[in-house]
Design an enzyme around this catalytic site. Structure first.
Site, short mmCIF file in Angstrom:
data_model
loop_
_atom_site.label_atom_id
_atom_site.label_comp_id
_atom_site.label_asym_id
_atom_site.label_seq_id
_atom_site.Cartn_x
_atom_site.Cartn_y
_atom_site.Cartn_z
N GLU A 61 0.75 -1.46 0.30
CA GLU A 61 0.11 0.07 -0.11
C GLU A 61 0.88 1.43 0.15
O GLU A 61 0.69 2.05 -0.92
CB GLU A 61 -0.99 0.06 1.55
N PRO A 271 10.78 -14.14 -1.10
CA PRO A 271 10.02 -14.66 0.53
C PRO A 271 9.31 -13.27 0.67
O PRO A 271 9.64 -12.17 1.34
CB PRO A 271 10.79 -14.43 1.44
N ARG A 272 7.98 -12.95 0.66
CA ARG A 272 7.11 -11.59 1.27
C ARG A 272 6.91 -11.46 2.29
O ARG A 272 7.29 -9.92 2.04
CB ARG A 272 5.97 -12.49 0.92
N GLY A 313 13.69 -3.16 -0.13
CA GLY A 313 13.88 -2.28 -1.40
C GLY A 313 14.13 -2.79 -2.50
O GLY A 313 14.55 -1.41 -3.34
N GLU A 314 14.43 -3.60 -2.86
CA GLU A 314 15.44 -4.43 -4.50
C GLU A 314 14.57 -5.01 -5.13
O GLU A 314 15.01 -5.32 -6.18
CB GLU A 314 17.13 -4.99 -3.88
N ASN A 338 2.01 -7.71 -6.35
CA ASN A 338 1.93 -6.59 -7.82
C ASN A 338 2.41 -7.18 -9.39
O ASN A 338 3.47 -7.53 -8.49
CB ASN A 338 2.07 -5.79 -7.23
N GLU A 341 4.35 -4.87 -11.12
CA GLU A 341 6.29 -4.55 -10.35
C GLU A 341 7.46 -4.91 -11.91
O GLU A 341 7.99 -4.45 -12.55
CB GLU A 341 6.24 -4.69 -9.64
#
Length: 445
Positions: A61, A271-272, A313-314, A338, A341
């Protein structure tokens, strides 16, 4: 009546809720903020500054909301911006993507005393929340204080919608949804479902998915990514992003078969929840795979191997370097993450059958030829064999994915125009926003 019943239920649930927060290490940060102990909002000079409050529950989000917050800030620098999240990953994303623009705080739990205290201290001019994270007491309090509430990028999954079948539950939803000033929904399906649950149809607008309007990350740093993880130019990176338990096992099962015919293929698992990286690594080593952790790569390796992306962040940049991307939460019944992406980079997209959280995007990519749904391991292996072995097909699929993103941009501008109607000086809760057009009790599922 519903407000009273809801708060009686919360009262009985309070010990359990607080106990869970204290028991889970990842829930402990910001405990006092979650309980409503937010400090008063003021600028550096000590004078109150008009505030816009944006709520984005977690990482996904925040990613969606960041361009919106930046655009609002550019158009209205006279406001201060606070973004609240529930999770630590959300906090990190706010600090990375909105540093210098918005301040992060943890969202208060929906206890009446907590939300009343936060609203009193922050005194927001506008409350914007992303993707149907509905908190009844907060919305009731904002309405009572004449603060407009705007749902942005709203969606309502089939599972959430089915839960509201009983008339008594729909009556409860209606009492909450009617507090919303605007509901800006991703699709007509989402809009229709929200109206069916009791939202005022005059306030519901289909504006599209603002995730189509995500800016590309800087390319300069991306040029070093393959080298930093030890992937040679001749190696083909298969990236599985936002994976869940049970899904990694299926993916590595497919990879074990793929490397027999494509030995230059390298699998990267993201992994999420990064805190699962140790468990994922242990599972892979038990299965006798060569495993590397992104955060611990010191020496370059070659040959078939699995890299665990355990840094934050990657992921988006990694999608750029992949020849094929799989988006997780779709081979197991989570609902998907998503899909855009990887698509925005022109990377072919694979996803499983469970796409309830991203149904419209999955259909769009499938119909545009930019993505493919796989039923399980057999389908996954067959598609990977096809795309890895035929670069011209893979390129065509990737370009179709990127074009699908470009063709569907514009939701951000449409959302901004409607949100700005709530910033008019003469606004009152029931007039200007509602007249121009579009909220949760359902937390995201």
């Amino acid at each position: 009546m519903w407000k009273l019943l809801y708060n009686i239920g919360l009262l009985f649930a309070t010990p359990v809720i607080v106990g869970v927060l204290l028991a889970k290490p990842r829930c402990r940060p910001g405990f006092f903020q979650r309980m409503g102990r937010q400090r008063r909002s003021s600028d550096g000079g000590g004078t109150l500054q008009p505030l816009i409050w944006v709520h984005a529950v977690s990482l996904g989000e925040v990613v969606a909301a960041a361009p919106l917050v930046k655009a609002l800030h550019e158009r209205h620098p006279e406001f201060r911006y606070i973004v609240t999240t529930v999770t630590e990953t959300g906090r990190e994303a706010v600090e990375q993507r909105l540093g210098g623009i918005a301040e992060h705080r943890y969202a208060p739990l929906d206890f009446p005393w907590a939300v009343a205290g936060v609203v009193r201290r922050l005194r927001p001019m506008l409350y914007v929340f992303v993707e149907t994270e509905i908190w009844p007491n907060l919305l009731w309090t904002l309405r009572d204080q004449d603060v407009p509430s705007v749902l942005v990028n709203g969606r309502l999954s089939s599972r959430s919608f089915r839960r509201q079948d009983l008339p008594v539950i729909r009556s409860f939803y209606r009492s909450v949804l009617q507090t919303l000033t605007l509901c800006l929904m991703q699709s007509q399906r989402d809009g229709d479902r929200l109206v069916a649950l009791g939202a005022d149809s005059a306030r519901v607008h289909v504006t599209g998915n603002i995730k189509f309007d995500q800016p590309l990350p800087s390319v300069r740093s991306d040029e070093l990514f393959r080298r930093s993880v030890g992937i040679d130019e001749h190696e083909q990176l298969i990236l599985a992003g936002s994976t869940h338990p049970g899904e990694e096992e299926l993916l590595v099962s497919a990879y074990r078969r793929i490397v027999k015919t494509h030995p230059s293929a390298v699998l990267m698992l993201a992994p999420r929840h990064i805190e699962r990286a140790d468990r994922v690594e242990a599972t892979l080593r038990e299965a006798e795979f060569v495993v590397q952790r992104r955060s611990r790569i010191r020496e370059k390796q070659s040959g078939p191997r699995v890299i665990i992306l355990d840094t934050r962040g990657e992921l988006s940049r990694a999608y750029r370097e992949a020849v094929v991307a799989f988006v997780g939460g779709t081979l197991v019944p989570v609902g998907g993450h998503n899909l855009l992406e990887p698509a925005v980079w022109g990377t072919p997209v694979l996803f499983g059958p469970h796409t309830d959280h991203c149904a419209e995007v999955a259909t769009l990519l499938s119909e545009a030829g930019g993505g493919r749904r796989v039923a399980g391991v057999e389908d996954l292996v067959a598609t990977l064999e096809e795309w890895l072995g035929q670069p011209e097909i893979r390129y065509r699929v990737g370009q179709s994915a990127r074009q699908a993103v470009l063709d569907n941009q514009g939701a951000l501008t449409r959302s901004l125009e409607l949100i700005e109607t709530c910033l008019r000086p003469d606004h009152s809760y029931s007039d200007s926003c509602a007249a121009t057009g579009p909220g949760p009790l359902m937390a995201k599922t």
